[in-house]
Structure formats: C-alpha cells, structure tokens
Motif scaffolding. Structure first.
Motif, short mmCIF file in Angstrom:
data_model
loop_
_atom_site.label_atom_id
_atom_site.label_comp_id
_atom_site.label_asym_id
_atom_site.label_seq_id
_atom_site.Cartn_x
_atom_site.Cartn_y
_atom_site.Cartn_z
N UNK A 309 56.01 29.82 20.02
CA UNK A 309 54.93 30.46 19.83
C UNK A 309 53.83 29.60 19.36
N UNK A 310 53.96 28.48 19.15
CA UNK A 310 52.95 27.30 18.70
C UNK A 310 51.80 27.55 19.53
N UNK A 311 52.15 27.42 20.79
CA UNK A 311 51.14 27.33 21.82
C UNK A 311 50.35 28.52 22.33
N UNK A 312 50.93 29.72 21.66
CA UNK A 312 50.50 31.12 22.31
C UNK A 312 49.04 31.48 21.69
N UNK A 313 48.15 31.91 22.40
CA UNK A 313 46.83 32.20 22.30
C UNK A 313 46.43 33.61 22.73
N UNK A 314 46.19 34.45 21.80
CA UNK A 314 45.79 35.86 22.08
C UNK A 314 44.45 36.25 22.34
N UNK A 315 44.00 36.76 23.24
CA UNK A 315 42.65 37.38 23.47
C UNK A 315 42.93 38.72 23.76
N UNK A 316 41.91 39.75 23.35
CA UNK A 316 42.09 40.97 23.43
C UNK A 316 40.62 41.80 23.75
N UNK A 317 40.54 42.70 24.67
CA UNK A 317 39.25 43.45 24.91
C UNK A 317 39.32 44.81 25.22
N UNK A 318 38.38 45.59 25.04
CA UNK A 318 38.40 47.12 25.38
C UNK A 318 37.53 47.30 26.55
N UNK A 319 37.85 48.36 27.28
CA UNK A 319 37.09 48.79 28.34
C UNK A 319 36.03 49.88 27.77
N UNK A 320 34.90 49.49 28.43
CA UNK A 320 33.79 50.60 28.04
C UNK A 320 33.36 51.33 29.21
N UNK A 321 32.78 52.31 29.02
CA UNK A 321 32.26 53.39 30.18
C UNK A 321 31.38 52.66 30.72
N UNK A 322 31.45 52.72 32.33
CA UNK A 322 30.38 52.11 33.27
C UNK A 322 29.64 53.21 34.01
N UNK A 323 28.35 53.17 34.01
CA UNK A 323 27.69 54.40 34.77
C UNK A 323 28.18 54.35 36.17
N UNK A 324 28.79 55.56 36.79
CA UNK A 324 29.17 55.70 38.08
C UNK A 324 28.27 55.14 39.19
N UNK A 325 26.87 55.50 38.80
CA UNK A 325 26.12 55.21 39.88
C UNK A 325 25.11 53.91 39.67
#
Length: 331
Positions: A309-325
């Motif tokens: 686990x020493x070299x593990x790097x966690x990155x996280x992000x959340x989806x946001x709404x995108x205008x359909x047009x």
C-alpha cells in the motif's frame, strides 16, 4: 532438475479500503462498478456498504481473479455480476447489461499479490524463481502477446521508450541495446534471462533498489497496454456516472497517477480551446468536481500491515450535470 514451484492461492490485500468507501459516497441501493475486482476485497466492502439492495458489476482481465472473486462474493447472490473484461471496455459491459448510468466506479490499478507471487504468471523476478518464470506478464493469459514476444520483436527505440516513459529507468537506451544484442544470440524466455541482461548491462550499479523492479514494471505495462487502457477507462467511467456519481482511482506509479491527474483536470476545466481563442468553439463543458486536491496515501499503520500500500495514491472526483445542449460560450 528443478521442481515445479508450488501453486499459490489467488489473494490480494486491498489498499485504502476505508478511504475508497468514503470517497465513493456509497448509499444503500447504489449501483457500483469495480473495474479491477481482483480477489474481491474492495468489492466485498462495497457490497456491505450498499446493502441490502445495492448492485455491483465486477470486471477483471484475469480469469483467475474472476474465479476467486466469485467464491468470495457468493454470499451476496444476484447483487453481484462478474465479467472477465478490461475496464477499457466499460461501455460494452454496461450496455450488455442494459445499464445506462451508475452511482460509482472504482479502479484499483497495478497487479495483485497473487500475480506478483505466482512464478508461472511471469510477473515475478525474484532470483529464487527467475529461471523457471516465463516472461509472460499478461493480465489475461489467453489474450495478446506475452512479454517474451515483445522483447523478441520490439525495436531498440521502442524498448528505450518503454523503459524511459513507463518506469523512468536510468540507462534506458543502454539496456535497450543490450537486449537487442542478447536476443541475437538467444531468445529471452524467462525472468532469469532478462535479469542476466540487466546485470550484464550494469545499469543501476550501486543503486539501493534492484533495477529489475523498474524494468519488469515497464515491460508489464507495455505487455498489457495499461496506460492506454487507463486513459480510455477513465473517459468511459466519467460518461457513465450519473450526476453526483463518484469516480475513485488508486494508482501505484507516477505514469498512472499522471494520467489520472490530467484526465481529472481536463474534465474539471471543460473547455480545451487554446487561451488565445476569445470564444469557446470546442463546446466542452466541465464534467467533474475534484474531491481530492492532492492524492490520498496510506497511513503508516496500513503500510506496516500491507507494505504494497506504500505506493498507492488515491484520487477522487464527482460527476456534475452537463447541459444537454452545448453551444459556443464567451470565454
């Protein structure tokens, strides 16, 4: 005559489990993709958190991982679907199941403890087993060319690129030419053959760490096209997340982490037009919100219990709404 090395059980101790659960933002009933299910460690924790009705799709290129995960996750019944597939084909897998959007995606990159410890898989380069370990390194042993074939056919320039770009290997050019010279005399078939070339090329002399670590890492990445798969998999995961859905990626070396960081950055920024263009013409909208400004790493306590686990790097992000047009907008 050497004896056949003993078989080892498929096992893998997952890293940063609590942190993964936190950033995935799981709730009961969530639909989750574990794109690298391995032995099922993260998946088991996800299913417990999303009980009683949450669903999990587990993907893995390794057929032995699917077998192991099937056994471990059997108590969860039809809440689990496992498919032998790369996460670079996430779209295909979800479409086949009639799933449009999911609540979370986890990608735990790298290799499992089993793959590293089982000599017959060809990832292991320890001196005690090197002479009997074939240069295979395929995540899916039934698909693609093994590492030995790549070493036989790759040009000096291609070899140098792999060692430099995939492992930051000092002496990448020197080793590339040493491999070409060695294969003129005899094919490199085992980990022992490659170790001998590394030793004779004298790269990494006097360094604290065995240079074979970097060489085998680079060759494994090339064999499995891991960085291309990661780039494609992240894009498909982003597109398949519902608004508010989470994407968590665990990377284990700088090349992987760089791709994750850059992909997240582009999806947060949206517009990819050059700064000198006064009006956006690409039409790209922001799709993600970062949850981690810097990568999350394992605690000292976890590293002591699980050194990998020493070299593990966690990155996280959340989806946001995108205008359909999408339309051109002032910058």
């Amino acid at each position: 005559m050497s004896s056949t090395p003993p078989q080892v059980e498929f096992s893998h101790r997952p890293a940063l489990v609590a942190e993964c659960l936190e950033f995935l933002g799981l709730v009961p009933g969530a639909v989750v993709v574990d794109g690298t299910v391995g032995g099922g460690g993260h998946a088991e924790a996800i299913l417990e958190r999303t009980a009683p009705h949450g669903k999990l799709l587990g993907l893995d290129r390794d057929p032995e991982a699917i077998v192991a995960a099937s056994g471990r996750l059997a108590p969860f019944g039809d809440r689990v679907t496992l498919i032998q597939e790369s996460f670079r084909n996430l779209d295909t897998a979800l479409s086949a199941l009639g799933i449009d959007r999911v609540d979370a995606v986890l990608l735990d990159l790298g290799v499992s403890s089993y793959q590293l410890d089982e000599p017959s898989r060809g990832f292991r380069f320890s001196i005690d087993t090197a002479d009997n370990a074939p240069l295979d390194m395929r995540m899916d042993p039934g698909s693609g060319a093994p590492a030995a074939q790549l070493l036989r056919s790759a040009s000096p320039a291609q070899l140098e690129t792999w060692f430099r770009d995939y492992a930051d290997l000092p002496g990448a050019r020197k080793l590339a030419h040493a491999i070409v010279e060695a294969r003129r005399k005899a094919p490199l078939r085992t980990a022992g053959d490659l170790r001998a070339v590394i030793r004779e090329s004298r790269i990494g002399s006097g360094r604290k760490h065995d240079p074979a670590t970097l060489v085998f890492q680079a060759l494994r990445i090339a064999t499995n096209q891991e960085l291309d798969a990661l780039d494609e998999g992240i894009e498909q995961a982003i597109e398949r997340l519902r608004p508010g859905g989470r994407l968590v990626v665990l990377a284990y070396h700088s090349g992987e982490d760089r791709i994750v960081k850059n992909r997240f950055r582009d999806a947060v920024r949206g517009c990819l037009c050059p700064p000198q263009v006064p009006v956006c013409v690409c039409g790209m909208q922001p799709r993600l919100r970062l949850l981690t400004r810097k990568p999350v790493v394992a605690s000292g306590r976890e590293v002591a219990a699980n050194p990998r686990a020493r070299s593990a790097k966690l990155r996280a992000a959340e989806r946001i709404a995108v205008p359909s047009q999408r339309r051109a907008t002032a910058r």
